[in-house]
Motif scaffolding. Structure first.
Motif: not given
Length: 334
Positions: A36-46
């Motif tokens: 969940l944290v990884a997805l949030c980081v990835i989409f925040s960067l994208a």
């Protein structure tokens, strides 16, 4: 001599039940949280728009229905069962509540009738699964068809509109220190905390894990297996009734055709959240984390411009991956 031996065996099984419960509650939560944290980081960067407070509040509201259903579904899967009818049962409850309220029945009485419907279905599931030993998959699959038809008949095939505002209060928003706080996610978290406490801090919760892990061993240790199974289905029914109020508050109409995919989406959330489909393993918190993973994935893919069909493919692959990992973990435990 025989009595002493029986007492010793019972005590050892009792300790095994407690040990199994503790291990089961702790298993499989770290991975979903990291995902969940990884997805949030990835989409925040994208997409910088993803990481805004307003978007996270939107995600919280989007996962309220499936997230709350997933809590009830998690209870049933923890005892190695499954509920394919939870979505349509919840929808039937909304139709009953809304139609009675719009016809002039006092709102508290309409709500009670809606809860009575889901409890009656829960009693039927408890009687057939726990009492008669029938397969949950078959029972709930039959209920899926029957309940869906029942909702259509009750509503006359059309959505119930003009629902009184008193029945929609769980869709309202509170303003705390100038910040808008939707009630729905708070209710979902409340249901989660109560369920988590019951599973982790009470004898009933330990028995739920024991029955899901090994019903025969649980029975030998003195656990009333049938009673535990029946209580799980009834507890899940109450959660479905609460979900009906949350769903009404969010949609403001009672559509008998709605919720056809809620059963699969709640199972998806449970599996992704690290709860074993074979029972006895996982935390109910994982069910909510799983719902958030699906919500974040769909929201993030939408923001970056991915078509809805490809989102379904992504979620499907995620479920297959989660089930595969669950199978591997089960084999490793022997």
């Amino acid at each position: 001599m025989v009595n002493a031996l029986a007492t010793t065996v019972g005590q050892r099984f009792g300790k095994a039940v407690v040990s199994t419960a503790r291990v089961g509650q702790q298993a499989g939560l770290l991975g979903p949280v990291v995902a969940l944290v990884a997805l949030c980081v990835i989409f925040s960067l994208a997409a910088p728009r993803f990481g805004t407070v307003s978007n996270f509040m939107l995600i919280a509201q989007q996962v309220v229905t499936v997230g709350t259903l997933a809590i009830g579904q998690a209870l049933i899967i923890l005892v190695a069962g499954i509920d394919l009818a939870n979505g349509v049962v919840m929808v039937l409850s909304t139709v009953v509540m809304a139609s009675l309220a719009t016809s002039g029945v006092p709102i508290p009485l309409a709500v009670l009738c809606g809860f009575a419907v889901v409890l009656c279905i829960g009693v039927f599931e408890a009687g057939t699964v726990a009492g008669l030993g029938l397969t949950p998959f078959i029972i709930t699959l039959g209920l899926f068809t029957a309940t869906r038809a029942g909702a259509q008949i009750w509503a006359g095939g059309a959505p119930v509109t003009g629902v009184p505002s008193g029945l929609l209060v769980l869709g309202d928003t509170w303003y705390i220190a100038g910040a808008a706080v939707p009630i729905g996610p708070l209710v979902m978290i409340g249901v989660l905390l109560v369920t988590w406490y019951a599973l982790s801090q009470t004898a009933w919760g330990r028995h739920v894990y024991a029955v899901g892990n090994d019903p025969a061993a649980a029975r030998l240790s003195g656990v009333r297996v049938k009673w535990v199974l029946a209580s799980v289905y009834l507890a899940a029914s109450i959660i479905y009734g609460i979900t009906a109020l949350l769903f009404l508050g969010r949609t403001t109409v009672a559509d008998p055709s709605a919720g056809l995919m809620f059963n699969l989406e709640s199972i998806t959330a449970v599996v992704i959240g690290g709860i074993s489909l074979f029972g006895g393993r996982g935390s109910v918190i994982g069910a909510l984390v799983g719902a958030l993973i699906v919500g974040v994935l769909r929201n993030g893919l939408t923001i970056v411009g991915i078509d809805a069909l490809y989102q379904h493919i992504a979620v499907g692959l995620l479920v297959i991956l989660a089930v595969g990992l669950d199978r591997v973990r089960t084999r490793e435990r022997g």
